[in-house]
Design a protein around this motif. Structure first.
Motif, PDB file in Angstrom:
ATOM      1  N   ALA A   1      25.790  -2.362  -5.481  1.00  0.00           N
ATOM      2  CA  ALA A   1      24.406  -2.447  -5.008  1.00  0.00           C
ATOM      3  C   ALA A   1      23.882  -3.877  -5.078  1.00  0.00           C
ATOM      4  O   ALA A   1      23.226  -4.359  -4.147  1.00  0.00           O
ATOM      5  CB  ALA A   1      23.516  -1.510  -5.826  1.00  0.00           C
ATOM      6  N   VAL A   2      24.187  -4.572  -6.163  1.00  0.00           N
ATOM      7  CA  VAL A   2      23.753  -5.977  -6.300  1.00  0.00           C
ATOM      8  C   VAL A   2      24.375  -6.819  -5.187  1.00  0.00           C
ATOM      9  O   VAL A   2      23.690  -7.631  -4.555  1.00  0.00           O
ATOM     10  CB  VAL A   2      24.133  -6.533  -7.688  1.00  0.00           C
TER      11      VAL A   2
ATOM     12  N   CYS B   1      15.029  -8.774  -0.304  1.00  0.00           N
ATOM     13  CA  CYS B   1      15.752  -8.704  -1.585  1.00  0.00           C
ATOM     14  C   CYS B   1      15.684 -10.018  -2.357  1.00  0.00           C
ATOM     15  O   CYS B   1      16.694 -10.682  -2.570  1.00  0.00           O
ATOM     16  CB  CYS B   1      17.202  -8.287  -1.369  1.00  0.00           C
ATOM     17  N   PHE B   2      14.501 -10.368  -2.816  1.00  0.00           N
ATOM     18  CA  PHE B   2      14.315 -11.637  -3.520  1.00  0.00           C
ATOM     19  C   PHE B   2      14.561 -11.533  -5.022  1.00  0.00           C
ATOM     20  O   PHE B   2      14.670 -12.540  -5.689  1.00  0.00           O
ATOM     21  CB  PHE B   2      12.903 -12.173  -3.264  1.00  0.00           C
ATOM     22  N   GLY B   3      14.638 -10.330  -5.571  1.00  0.00           N
ATOM     23  CA  GLY B   3      14.920 -10.160  -6.991  1.00  0.00           C
ATOM     24  C   GLY B   3      16.393 -10.344  -7.268  1.00  0.00           C
ATOM     25  O   GLY B   3      17.178 -10.661  -6.376  1.00  0.00           O
ATOM     26  N   MET B   4      16.788 -10.090  -8.508  1.00  0.00           N
ATOM     27  CA  MET B   4      18.195 -10.268  -8.833  1.00  0.00           C
ATOM     28  C   MET B   4      18.756  -9.062  -9.583  1.00  0.00           C
ATOM     29  O   MET B   4      19.735  -8.482  -9.158  1.00  0.00           O
ATOM     30  CB  MET B   4      18.391 -11.524  -9.686  1.00  0.00           C
ATOM     31  N   LEU B   5      18.147  -8.659 -10.661  1.00  0.00           N
ATOM     32  CA  LEU B   5      18.724  -7.607 -11.482  1.00  0.00           C
ATOM     33  C   LEU B   5      18.225  -6.216 -11.110  1.00  0.00           C
ATOM     34  O   LEU B   5      18.931  -5.238 -11.299  1.00  0.00           O
ATOM     35  CB  LEU B   5      18.437  -7.879 -12.970  1.00  0.00           C
ATOM     36  N   VAL B   6      17.011  -6.133 -10.580  1.00  0.00           N
ATOM     37  CA  VAL B   6      16.463  -4.856 -10.121  1.00  0.00           C
ATOM     38  C   VAL B   6      16.730  -4.774  -8.628  1.00  0.00           C
ATOM     39  O   VAL B   6      16.220  -5.572  -7.848  1.00  0.00           O
ATOM     40  CB  VAL B   6      14.956  -4.745 -10.421  1.00  0.00           C
ATOM     41  N   VAL B   7      17.536  -3.801  -8.255  1.00  0.00           N
ATOM     42  CA  VAL B   7      18.005  -3.669  -6.876  1.00  0.00           C
ATOM     43  C   VAL B   7      17.310  -2.469  -6.227  1.00  0.00           C
ATOM     44  O   VAL B   7      17.257  -1.401  -6.841  1.00  0.00           O
ATOM     45  CB  VAL B   7      19.538  -3.481  -6.844  1.00  0.00           C
TER      46      VAL B   7
END
Length: 147
Positions: free
Chosen positions: A115-116, A134-140
């Motif tokens: 998913a990441v 998708c600008f985050g990293m750990l929360v997908v």
């Protein structure tokens, strides 16, 4: 002690929002000139101009360590460690796992890892500063967990 652990965890979690916010509005905004080489490499160096963002958060983390060390902010250590831990997690996931700047974690193939990778691939599909996702990293986002 419990307060410090809670502050550490809260800081780590808030950093995901900070990463999303700074990525969307700063990196893809007024500091695109530093981030652009991460989307479209325009040099032969292993280092990217984009790596400068790491320095900013490292300085903030060090600042909280110093506030704690000089007895100015009792929870400064917990905040500084939370920022540091998030930076380490971000570096591990983004630079090592996804972009393979070091050849580690190549065989990670669980649902979260997939998913990441999918979410980050969608982010890099856009080579310009506009129309990103998708600008985050750990929360997908959940949709990237689907097969």
């Amino acid at each position: 002690m419990l307060l410090h652990i809670l502050v550490f965890i809260l800081t780590f979690c808030i950093m995901e929002f900070m990463a999303w916010f700074s990525h969307k509005y700063v990196m893809h905004g007024f500091l695109w000139s530093l981030h652009a080489d991460h989307h479209k490499k325009d040099h032969d160096s292993w280092f990217e101009r984009n790596d400068a963002f790491f320095i900013f958060y490292a300085v903030v983390s060090i600042g909280f360590f110093l506030l704690w060390q000089h007895d100015i902010l009792e929870i400064g250590l917990a905040i500084g460690l939370g920022i540091f831990a998030y930076g380490l997690a971000y570096f591990t996931v983004h630079d090592i796992f996804i972009h393979q700047r070091f050849k580690l974690f190549r065989n990670a193939n669980n649902r979260y890892a997939k998913a990441v990778r999918r979410a980050h691939k969608m982010h890099h599909k856009h080579v310009g500063k506009e129309d990103g996702e998708c600008f985050g990293m750990l929360v997908v986002p959940f949709k990237y967990f689907k097969k």
